[in-house]
Design a protein around this motif. Structure first.
Motif, short mmCIF file in Angstrom:
data_model
loop_
_atom_site.label_atom_id
_atom_site.label_comp_id
_atom_site.label_asym_id
_atom_site.label_seq_id
_atom_site.Cartn_x
_atom_site.Cartn_y
_atom_site.Cartn_z
N TYR A 1 18.63 -29.00 -45.87
CA TYR A 1 20.08 -29.04 -45.66
C TYR A 1 20.76 -27.88 -46.38
O TYR A 1 20.31 -27.47 -47.46
CB TYR A 1 20.67 -30.35 -46.21
CG TYR A 1 20.49 -31.51 -45.28
CD1 TYR A 1 21.44 -31.80 -44.31
CD2 TYR A 1 19.36 -32.31 -45.36
CE1 TYR A 1 21.27 -32.87 -43.45
CE2 TYR A 1 19.19 -33.38 -44.50
CZ TYR A 1 20.14 -33.65 -43.55
OH TYR A 1 19.97 -34.70 -42.69
N PRO B 1 21.87 -37.51 -40.74
CA PRO B 1 22.47 -36.54 -39.82
C PRO B 1 21.65 -35.26 -39.68
O PRO B 1 20.90 -34.90 -40.59
CB PRO B 1 23.82 -36.25 -40.46
CG PRO B 1 23.62 -36.52 -41.91
CD PRO B 1 22.61 -37.63 -41.98
N GLN B 2 21.83 -34.62 -38.55
CA GLN B 2 21.22 -33.31 -38.36
C GLN B 2 21.93 -32.32 -39.28
O GLN B 2 23.15 -32.37 -39.41
CB GLN B 2 21.36 -32.86 -36.91
CG GLN B 2 20.50 -33.63 -35.93
CD GLN B 2 19.02 -33.39 -36.21
OE1 GLN B 2 18.58 -32.27 -36.42
NE2 GLN B 2 18.25 -34.47 -36.21
N PRO B 3 21.20 -31.42 -39.91
CA PRO B 3 21.86 -30.43 -40.78
C PRO B 3 22.67 -29.43 -39.96
O PRO B 3 22.25 -29.02 -38.88
CB PRO B 3 20.71 -29.75 -41.51
CG PRO B 3 19.48 -30.09 -40.75
CD PRO B 3 19.75 -31.33 -39.96
N THR B 4 23.81 -29.06 -40.48
CA THR B 4 24.63 -28.01 -39.86
C THR B 4 23.89 -26.69 -40.05
O THR B 4 23.36 -26.43 -41.13
CB THR B 4 26.00 -27.94 -40.55
OG1 THR B 4 26.65 -29.21 -40.40
CG2 THR B 4 26.87 -26.84 -39.97
N PRO B 5 23.87 -25.84 -39.02
CA PRO B 5 23.24 -24.53 -39.21
C PRO B 5 23.90 -23.78 -40.39
O PRO B 5 25.13 -23.80 -40.53
CB PRO B 5 23.51 -23.80 -37.89
CG PRO B 5 23.68 -24.92 -36.90
CD PRO B 5 24.35 -26.03 -37.66
N ASN C 1 26.98 -21.66 -40.15
CA ASN C 1 28.26 -22.32 -39.87
C ASN C 1 28.92 -22.91 -41.11
O ASN C 1 29.92 -23.60 -41.02
CB ASN C 1 28.08 -23.42 -38.83
CG ASN C 1 27.68 -22.87 -37.48
OD1 ASN C 1 27.73 -21.67 -37.23
ND2 ASN C 1 27.26 -23.75 -36.59
N ILE C 2 28.32 -22.69 -42.28
CA ILE C 2 28.87 -23.18 -43.54
C ILE C 2 29.44 -21.98 -44.30
O ILE C 2 28.76 -20.97 -44.47
CB ILE C 2 27.78 -23.86 -44.41
CG1 ILE C 2 27.06 -24.95 -43.64
CG2 ILE C 2 28.36 -24.36 -45.72
CD1 ILE C 2 27.83 -26.22 -43.45
N PRO D 1 27.54 -30.56 -47.41
CA PRO D 1 28.60 -30.92 -46.46
C PRO D 1 28.20 -31.99 -45.45
O PRO D 1 29.05 -32.76 -45.00
CB PRO D 1 28.92 -29.61 -45.75
CG PRO D 1 28.44 -28.54 -46.67
CD PRO D 1 27.29 -29.12 -47.42
N ASP D 2 26.93 -32.07 -45.12
CA ASP D 2 26.47 -33.04 -44.12
C ASP D 2 26.21 -34.43 -44.69
O ASP D 2 25.99 -35.37 -43.93
CB ASP D 2 25.19 -32.53 -43.44
CG ASP D 2 25.40 -31.24 -42.69
OD1 ASP D 2 26.36 -31.17 -41.90
OD2 ASP D 2 24.63 -30.29 -42.91
#
Length: 140
Positions: free
Chosen positions: A9, A63-67, A70-71, A25-26
């Motif tokens: 993550y 949850p799927q991790p945000t790429p 994109n953070i 964040p996720d």
């Protein structure tokens, strides 16, 4: 249930005046802090491992991790991927001791006080394994 061997993550590292804060964040309620960046990186991995272990244990959504691209960090902060390697975490948590209340007759307690070589917890664990015909788990 087939659990992954690791989770990865993105983490937001931010200076907080006295040190660094880290949040994912996720993942709600998955954060930590430390005095230095190096310590924050180590703490981030530890908190991610624990967070993911308890999400698995409680059957919470994972949850799927945000790429990572994109953070976006705050000024002077940075984003870094953090990896939680789960097999050793699961193994360690499965071996944690759990306190149980035990009731024995008073006469037995008197005899135990005379013996310093007796470990009640160890005896109870061995007796339970034998009685339940079980062995300690090797790994998860």
């Amino acid at each position: 249930m087939n659990r992954p061997s690791y989770y990865k993550y993105p983490a937001l590292f931010s200076p907080d005046g006295d040190g660094w804060t880290v949040r994912f964040p996720d993942l709600d309620n998955c954060f930590t802090s430390a005095d230095s960046v190096e310590e924050a990186i180590v703490e981030a991995q530890a908190v991610l491992e624990d967070c993911m272990y308890f999400r698995e244990k409680q059957k919470d959504d994972i949850p799927q991790p945000t790429p990572i691209e994109n953070i976006f960090p705050e000024e002077e902060g940075f984003v870094q991927a953090v990896v939680a390697v789960m097999p050793p975490v699961r193994r360690a948590w499965s071996r944690k001791a759990v306190k149980k209340t035990l009731t024995i007759p008073a006469w037995m307690e008197e005899e135990l006080r005379k013996r310093e070589d007796i470990n009640i917890s160890s005896i109870l664990q061995e007796a339970l394994k034998e009685r339940l015909d079980i062995k300690e788990p090797v790994s998860f």
